[in-house]
Scaffold this active site. Sequence first.
Site, PDB file in Angstrom:
ATOM      1  N   PRO A   2     -54.863  28.326  82.082  1.00 24.90           N
ATOM      2  CA  PRO A   2     -53.741  28.348  81.350  1.00 24.90           C
ATOM      3  C   PRO A   2     -53.276  26.647  81.251  1.00 24.90           C
ATOM      4  O   PRO A   2     -53.380  25.829  82.127  1.00 24.90           O
ATOM      5  CB  PRO A   2     -52.655  29.110  81.979  1.00 24.90           C
ATOM      6  CG  PRO A   2     -53.607  29.975  82.916  1.00 24.90           C
ATOM      7  CD  PRO A   2     -54.922  29.314  83.295  1.00 24.90           C
ATOM      8  N   GLU A   3     -52.544  26.540  79.899  1.00 26.02           N
ATOM      9  CA  GLU A   3     -52.021  25.219  79.766  1.00 26.02           C
ATOM     10  C   GLU A   3     -50.662  25.157  80.615  1.00 26.02           C
ATOM     11  O   GLU A   3     -50.158  26.265  81.086  1.00 26.02           O
ATOM     12  CB  GLU A   3     -51.411  24.982  78.484  1.00 26.02           C
ATOM     13  CG  GLU A   3     -52.860  25.019  77.497  1.00 26.02           C
ATOM     14  CD  GLU A   3     -53.920  23.914  77.492  1.00 26.02           C
ATOM     15  OE1 GLU A   3     -53.321  22.825  77.560  1.00 26.02           O
ATOM     16  OE2 GLU A   3     -54.908  24.294  77.390  1.00 26.02           O
ATOM     17  N   LYS A  51     -49.636  22.883  86.786  1.00 28.99           N
ATOM     18  CA  LYS A  51     -50.037  24.434  86.710  1.00 28.99           C
ATOM     19  C   LYS A  51     -49.937  25.118  88.231  1.00 28.99           C
ATOM     20  O   LYS A  51     -50.263  26.342  88.006  1.00 28.99           O
ATOM     21  CB  LYS A  51     -51.464  24.246  86.418  1.00 28.99           C
ATOM     22  CG  LYS A  51     -51.695  23.872  84.908  1.00 28.99           C
ATOM     23  CD  LYS A  51     -53.504  23.778  84.701  1.00 28.99           C
ATOM     24  CE  LYS A  51     -53.444  23.163  83.249  1.00 28.99           C
ATOM     25  NZ  LYS A  51     -54.840  23.134  82.843  1.00 28.99           N
ATOM     26  N   ARG A 250     -65.970  21.453  80.015  1.00 25.85           N
ATOM     27  CA  ARG A 250     -65.032  22.309  79.069  1.00 25.85           C
ATOM     28  C   ARG A 250     -65.516  21.968  77.714  1.00 25.85           C
ATOM     29  O   ARG A 250     -66.352  21.061  77.548  1.00 25.85           O
ATOM     30  CB  ARG A 250     -63.484  21.302  79.141  1.00 25.85           C
ATOM     31  CG  ARG A 250     -63.109  21.716  80.798  1.00 25.85           C
ATOM     32  CD  ARG A 250     -62.612  23.128  80.994  1.00 25.85           C
ATOM     33  NE  ARG A 250     -61.761  23.251  82.277  1.00 25.85           N
ATOM     34  CZ  ARG A 250     -62.443  23.249  83.338  1.00 25.85           C
ATOM     35  NH1 ARG A 250     -63.733  23.292  83.545  1.00 25.85           N
ATOM     36  NH2 ARG A 250     -61.833  23.374  84.600  1.00 25.85           N
TER      37      ARG A 250
END
Length: 264
Positions: A2-3, A51, A250
């Site tokens: 998640p961002e 995060k 990524r």
Amino acid sequence: MPEGDTVYLTGRRLDEALAGRTLVRTDFRHPRLATVDLAGRDVVGVATVGKHILTRFSGDLTLRSHLRMDGSWHLYRPGDRWKRPGHQARVVLEVPDRLAVGFALHDLELVPTGEESRLVGHLGPDLLGPWTAQDEAEAVARLTADPEREVGLALLDQRVLAGVGNVYKSEVCFLLGVSPWTPVSGVDGARAVALSRKLLLANALRPVRNTTGLIGRGRESWVYERAGRPCLRCGTRVRVAEQGEGVQERTSYWCPRCQPGPIA
């Protein structure tokens, strides 16, 4: 993963539901915490750093959780049907009239609140935290410390900036007008930091992320997850390729016309 804005919103909702209330039941379903019982303690508050979610309790205790790829926190009323299977629950925190259930949380650690820095002290400046000129200068210095590093990889490094994920990496590179493989020396470090913070702040309290400011379904992002579709700015087909190696690998999206520079 998640961002930072997703984690921030999760933390805000947990704080609104739990802060200032007394735990009536806790259920830790994690090997290292299976015998822990926090019932009777007050929830001091819930904060986020990058995060990481930090749930603080009376008695100088903090529960650190990290969502990683598939984790989530849900809030329920007693008796509500859970939206994920019970066997995925890793922790249940119950206060009068509310349950906070953490599903698939791979990282759970209980530490003295005064030792939180042991868990998050390595992180770069938190883009969604309190922000000063000193934080900005440190963020720019960390981003530009390795001039030959690919900017896409540098933006994702939580030791550089805390909060940027793959979505914002791709979107910030688009707005900078460079490919994600461009060396850091080829970008304006201060602008990269400012754009990262601006986009995260704009979406911190939104359930649906939008980095373009454009209205309409399918127009929420400039390039992220738009491979093969026309660039919203110039019409060129957006491209996609893997960037990085091993655990750092990524997917990167970019417009070859709007973002000149090296590619994979």
